[in-house]
Design a protein around this motif. Structure first.
Motif, mmCIF file in Angstrom:
data_model
loop_
_atom_site.group_PDB
_atom_site.id
_atom_site.type_symbol
_atom_site.label_atom_id
_atom_site.label_comp_id
_atom_site.label_asym_id
_atom_site.label_seq_id
_atom_site.Cartn_x
_atom_site.Cartn_y
_atom_site.Cartn_z
ATOM 1 N N THR A 54 -10.337 42.872 -7.815
ATOM 2 C CA THR A 54 -8.939 43.064 -8.214
ATOM 3 C C THR A 54 -8.803 43.306 -9.712
ATOM 4 O O THR A 54 -7.894 44.011 -10.142
ATOM 5 C CB THR A 54 -8.073 41.867 -7.805
ATOM 6 N N GLY A 55 -9.714 42.750 -10.494
ATOM 7 C CA GLY A 55 -9.651 42.948 -11.942
ATOM 8 C C GLY A 55 -9.984 44.365 -12.363
ATOM 9 O O GLY A 55 -9.558 44.831 -13.410
ATOM 10 N N ASN A 56 -10.752 45.059 -11.536
ATOM 11 C CA ASN A 56 -11.165 46.419 -11.875
ATOM 12 C C ASN A 56 -10.442 47.484 -11.068
ATOM 13 O O ASN A 56 -10.687 48.671 -11.258
ATOM 14 C CB ASN A 56 -12.679 46.558 -11.691
ATOM 15 N N VAL A 63 -1.125 38.970 -4.045
ATOM 16 C CA VAL A 63 -1.344 38.120 -2.880
ATOM 17 C C VAL A 63 -0.057 37.341 -2.682
ATOM 18 O O VAL A 63 0.452 36.699 -3.596
ATOM 19 C CB VAL A 63 -2.537 37.168 -3.089
ATOM 20 N N VAL A 64 0.476 37.443 -1.461
ATOM 21 C CA VAL A 64 1.773 36.869 -1.150
ATOM 22 C C VAL A 64 1.609 35.925 0.040
ATOM 23 O O VAL A 64 0.926 36.257 1.007
ATOM 24 C CB VAL A 64 2.784 37.991 -0.790
ATOM 25 N N ASN A 73 -1.159 38.087 -9.002
ATOM 26 C CA ASN A 73 -0.904 39.469 -9.414
ATOM 27 C C ASN A 73 -2.157 39.967 -10.119
ATOM 28 O O ASN A 73 -2.690 39.294 -10.998
ATOM 29 C CB ASN A 73 0.265 39.550 -10.402
ATOM 30 N N SER A 74 -2.624 41.147 -9.758
ATOM 31 C CA SER A 74 -3.822 41.688 -10.397
ATOM 32 C C SER A 74 -3.494 42.131 -11.824
ATOM 33 O O SER A 74 -2.333 42.390 -12.166
ATOM 34 C CB SER A 74 -4.358 42.871 -9.594
ATOM 35 N N GLY A 82 2.962 47.676 -18.343
ATOM 36 C CA GLY A 82 2.974 47.553 -19.788
ATOM 37 C C GLY A 82 3.373 46.179 -20.294
ATOM 38 O O GLY A 82 3.508 45.993 -21.489
ATOM 39 N N TYR A 83 3.552 45.217 -19.424
ATOM 40 C CA TYR A 83 3.864 43.857 -19.860
ATOM 41 C C TYR A 83 3.327 42.862 -18.844
ATOM 42 O O TYR A 83 3.034 43.210 -17.710
ATOM 43 C CB TYR A 83 5.369 43.655 -20.064
ATOM 44 N N PHE A 84 3.183 41.633 -19.296
ATOM 45 C CA PHE A 84 2.634 40.578 -18.440
ATOM 46 C C PHE A 84 3.626 40.234 -17.342
ATOM 47 O O PHE A 84 4.808 40.063 -17.600
ATOM 48 C CB PHE A 84 2.329 39.343 -19.292
#
Length: 126
Positions: A54-56, A63-64, A73-74, A82-84
């Motif tokens: 998921t990181g790549n 995941v819900v 959230n990945s 563009g934001y966290f």
């Protein structure tokens, strides 16, 4: 009070049986601990694999749970938006999720309640 030889032998046999039972319990406890360690190692490896995948991934992956609450959230959410998106943790069926996607998200969560996890793909292509 004198203990007869036959009573003494019965007591010795009873004590031996109890000692064997305790030994079996100890062996089973060690076996359970080894199984628990193996399961923890496997979960750690799977979690690491999940994080690498998921990181790549270029896709935004969430995941819900069955109630529609975001559990994960990945990193692609931050790259794409563009934001966290830590503030998105919560109800996936509302908030940042567009209204046209909420019905599908909720039905995916409901089917997961019945033991069938679903892949829910949401595309915002025009």
């Amino acid at each position: 009070m004198l203990i007869r030889t036959s009573e003494w032998l019965d007591l010795k046999e009873w004590a031996r049986g109890l000692a064997c039972l305790v030994l079996l319990f100890d062996i089973y406890t060690v076996y359970q601990q080894l199984q628990l360690q193996r399961i923890r190692r496997e979960l750690t490896q799977r979690n690491q694999l999940f994080e690498v995948i998921t990181g790549n991934a270029a896709d935004m992956i969430a995941v819900v749970d069955c109630a529609g609450n975001r559990l994960y959230n990945s990193p692609a959410y931050q790259k794409v938006l563009g934001y966290f998106v830590g503030g998105f943790a919560g109800d996936f069926t509302s908030g940042a999720n567009p209204p046209e996607d909420r019905v599908g998200t909720r039905s995916g969560g409901e089917s997961a309640t019945h033991g069938a996890g679903d892949l829910l793909e949401i595309s915002h292509a025009p």
